[in-house]
Design a protein around this motif. Structure first.
Motif, mmCIF file in Angstrom:
data_model
loop_
_atom_site.group_PDB
_atom_site.id
_atom_site.type_symbol
_atom_site.label_atom_id
_atom_site.label_comp_id
_atom_site.label_asym_id
_atom_site.label_seq_id
_atom_site.Cartn_x
_atom_site.Cartn_y
_atom_site.Cartn_z
ATOM 1 N N PHE A 65 1.097 -1.037 -0.137
ATOM 2 C CA PHE A 65 -0.033 -0.076 0.047
ATOM 3 C C PHE A 65 0.784 1.266 0.012
ATOM 4 O O PHE A 65 1.006 1.958 1.147
ATOM 5 C CB PHE A 65 -0.838 0.179 1.315
ATOM 6 C CG PHE A 65 -1.616 -1.182 1.446
ATOM 7 C CD1 PHE A 65 -2.597 -1.708 0.818
ATOM 8 C CD2 PHE A 65 -1.249 -2.002 2.530
ATOM 9 C CE1 PHE A 65 -3.599 -2.813 1.045
ATOM 10 C CE2 PHE A 65 -1.972 -3.414 2.758
ATOM 11 C CZ PHE A 65 -2.908 -3.626 1.796
ATOM 12 N N PRO A 66 1.435 1.625 -1.135
ATOM 13 C CA PRO A 66 2.385 2.834 -1.280
ATOM 14 C C PRO A 66 1.674 4.213 -0.866
ATOM 15 O O PRO A 66 0.518 4.306 -1.196
ATOM 16 C CB PRO A 66 2.746 3.006 -2.646
ATOM 17 C CG PRO A 66 2.754 1.410 -3.221
ATOM 18 C CD PRO A 66 1.517 0.695 -2.432
ATOM 19 N N GLY A 67 1.892 4.791 0.074
ATOM 20 C CA GLY A 67 1.442 6.097 0.586
ATOM 21 C C GLY A 67 0.417 5.671 1.751
ATOM 22 O O GLY A 67 -0.021 6.789 2.326
ATOM 23 N N ALA A 68 0.634 4.522 2.246
ATOM 24 C CA ALA A 68 -0.247 4.156 3.485
ATOM 25 C C ALA A 68 0.563 4.447 4.695
ATOM 26 O O ALA A 68 1.993 4.300 4.778
ATOM 27 C CB ALA A 68 -0.910 2.686 3.347
ATOM 28 N N VAL A 69 0.054 4.585 5.959
ATOM 29 C CA VAL A 69 0.719 4.678 7.358
ATOM 30 C C VAL A 69 -0.478 4.065 8.221
ATOM 31 O O VAL A 69 -1.406 4.820 8.448
ATOM 32 C CB VAL A 69 1.067 6.052 7.689
ATOM 33 C CG1 VAL A 69 1.759 5.844 9.101
ATOM 34 C CG2 VAL A 69 1.995 6.620 6.771
ATOM 35 N N ASP A 95 -7.696 -4.826 4.731
ATOM 36 C CA ASP A 95 -7.503 -5.970 5.482
ATOM 37 C C ASP A 95 -5.970 -6.614 5.383
ATOM 38 O O ASP A 95 -5.200 -6.114 4.358
ATOM 39 C CB ASP A 95 -8.393 -7.217 4.529
ATOM 40 C CG ASP A 95 -8.263 -8.684 5.110
ATOM 41 O OD1 ASP A 95 -7.052 -9.507 5.076
ATOM 42 O OD2 ASP A 95 -9.426 -9.005 5.719
ATOM 43 N N VAL A 96 -5.616 -7.064 6.558
ATOM 44 C CA VAL A 96 -4.250 -7.415 6.737
ATOM 45 C C VAL A 96 -3.532 -8.237 5.497
ATOM 46 O O VAL A 96 -2.568 -7.974 5.203
ATOM 47 C CB VAL A 96 -3.964 -7.819 8.003
ATOM 48 C CG1 VAL A 96 -4.587 -9.303 8.347
ATOM 49 C CG2 VAL A 96 -2.566 -8.109 8.505
ATOM 50 N N SER A 97 -4.621 -9.065 5.096
ATOM 51 C CA SER A 97 -4.248 -9.891 3.968
ATOM 52 C C SER A 97 -4.115 -9.449 2.589
ATOM 53 O O SER A 97 -3.682 -9.959 1.727
ATOM 54 C CB SER A 97 -4.801 -11.341 3.898
ATOM 55 O OG SER A 97 -6.035 -11.147 3.816
ATOM 56 N N ALA A 98 -4.734 -8.272 2.353
ATOM 57 C CA ALA A 98 -4.966 -7.738 1.020
ATOM 58 C C ALA A 98 -3.473 -7.275 0.502
ATOM 59 O O ALA A 98 -2.651 -7.202 0.897
ATOM 60 C CB ALA A 98 -5.709 -6.049 1.273
ATOM 61 N N GLU A 99 -3.635 -7.461 -0.797
ATOM 62 C CA GLU A 99 -2.578 -7.130 -1.919
ATOM 63 C C GLU A 99 -2.327 -5.902 -2.277
ATOM 64 O O GLU A 99 -1.153 -5.493 -2.590
ATOM 65 C CB GLU A 99 -2.644 -8.352 -2.858
ATOM 66 C CG GLU A 99 -2.638 -9.594 -2.403
ATOM 67 C CD GLU A 99 -2.360 -10.747 -3.428
ATOM 68 O OE1 GLU A 99 -1.780 -10.555 -4.505
ATOM 69 O OE2 GLU A 99 -2.729 -11.887 -3.283
ATOM 70 N N ASP A 100 -3.412 -5.046 -2.117
ATOM 71 C CA ASP A 100 -3.249 -3.588 -2.758
ATOM 72 C C ASP A 100 -4.321 -2.819 -2.485
ATOM 73 O O ASP A 100 -5.269 -3.247 -1.589
ATOM 74 C CB ASP A 100 -3.081 -3.660 -4.448
ATOM 75 C CG ASP A 100 -4.410 -4.218 -5.029
ATOM 76 O OD1 ASP A 100 -5.413 -4.201 -4.463
ATOM 77 O OD2 ASP A 100 -4.021 -5.118 -6.022
ATOM 78 N N TRP A 101 -4.477 -1.613 -2.696
ATOM 79 C CA TRP A 101 -5.348 -0.625 -2.418
ATOM 80 C C TRP A 101 -6.787 -0.840 -2.716
ATOM 81 O O TRP A 101 -7.533 -0.375 -2.212
ATOM 82 C CB TRP A 101 -5.023 0.645 -3.008
ATOM 83 C CG TRP A 101 -3.945 1.374 -2.388
ATOM 84 C CD1 TRP A 101 -2.678 1.634 -2.645
ATOM 85 C CD2 TRP A 101 -4.142 2.076 -0.999
ATOM 86 N NE1 TRP A 101 -1.966 2.158 -1.596
ATOM 87 C CE2 TRP A 101 -2.795 2.440 -0.518
ATOM 88 C CE3 TRP A 101 -5.092 2.016 -0.086
ATOM 89 C CZ2 TRP A 101 -2.518 3.246 0.423
ATOM 90 C CZ3 TRP A 101 -4.949 2.836 0.992
ATOM 91 C CH2 TRP A 101 -3.638 3.558 1.281
ATOM 92 N N SER A 102 -7.089 -1.907 -3.717
ATOM 93 C CA SER A 102 -8.388 -2.140 -4.227
ATOM 94 C C SER A 102 -9.388 -2.623 -3.238
ATOM 95 O O SER A 102 -10.612 -2.455 -3.414
ATOM 96 C CB SER A 102 -8.226 -3.273 -5.294
ATOM 97 O OG SER A 102 -8.108 -4.618 -4.749
#
Length: 114
Positions: A65-69, A95-102
């Motif tokens: 998640f580039p740009g996430a904090v 979700d902790v297992s999500a692969e990207d921002w979608s």
């Protein structure tokens, strides 16, 4: 400048962001939270400032998640994060297992500044 201000500046510098004022105010007064929140009695964790760099690095969240904090979560699978991909960061759950921002779910909409 207080030690909390120094620590906040260090964390913001580390991530290259400036947290929204309401979150900065929360950090300066309450600092962290771990409790059930009415009316649904959902569990909410907002991590202490001293833990943010370690939590984000351990989970390698910026890679997915580039740009996430990440600032907290529900103590289980949901992460509470700021999305800094735009000028006004949005508060989202991931979700902790999500692969990207979608899979991001926006949690709050900031009012326009007049």
């Amino acid at each position: 400048m207080s030690s909390n201000d120094d620590q906040l500046a260090q964390v913001e510098h580390h991530f290259g962001v400036r947290f929204p004022q309401d979150y900065r105010d929360f950090l300066g007064t309450t600092g962290s939270l771990s409790q059930f929140v009415p009316p649904a009695d959902d569990f909410l964790v907002i991590d202490a400032l001293a833990e943010l760099i370690g939590i984000n690095e351990a989970g390698e969240f910026q890679k997915r998640f580039p740009g996430a904090v990440v600032i907290g979560g529900d103590g289980s699978r949901e992460l509470l994060a700021y999305d800094f991909r735009q000028d006004t960061p949005l508060l989202v759950t991931l979700d902790v297992s999500a692969e990207d921002w979608s899979s991001a779910i926006h949690q709050a909409i900031r009012p326009a500044v007049c």
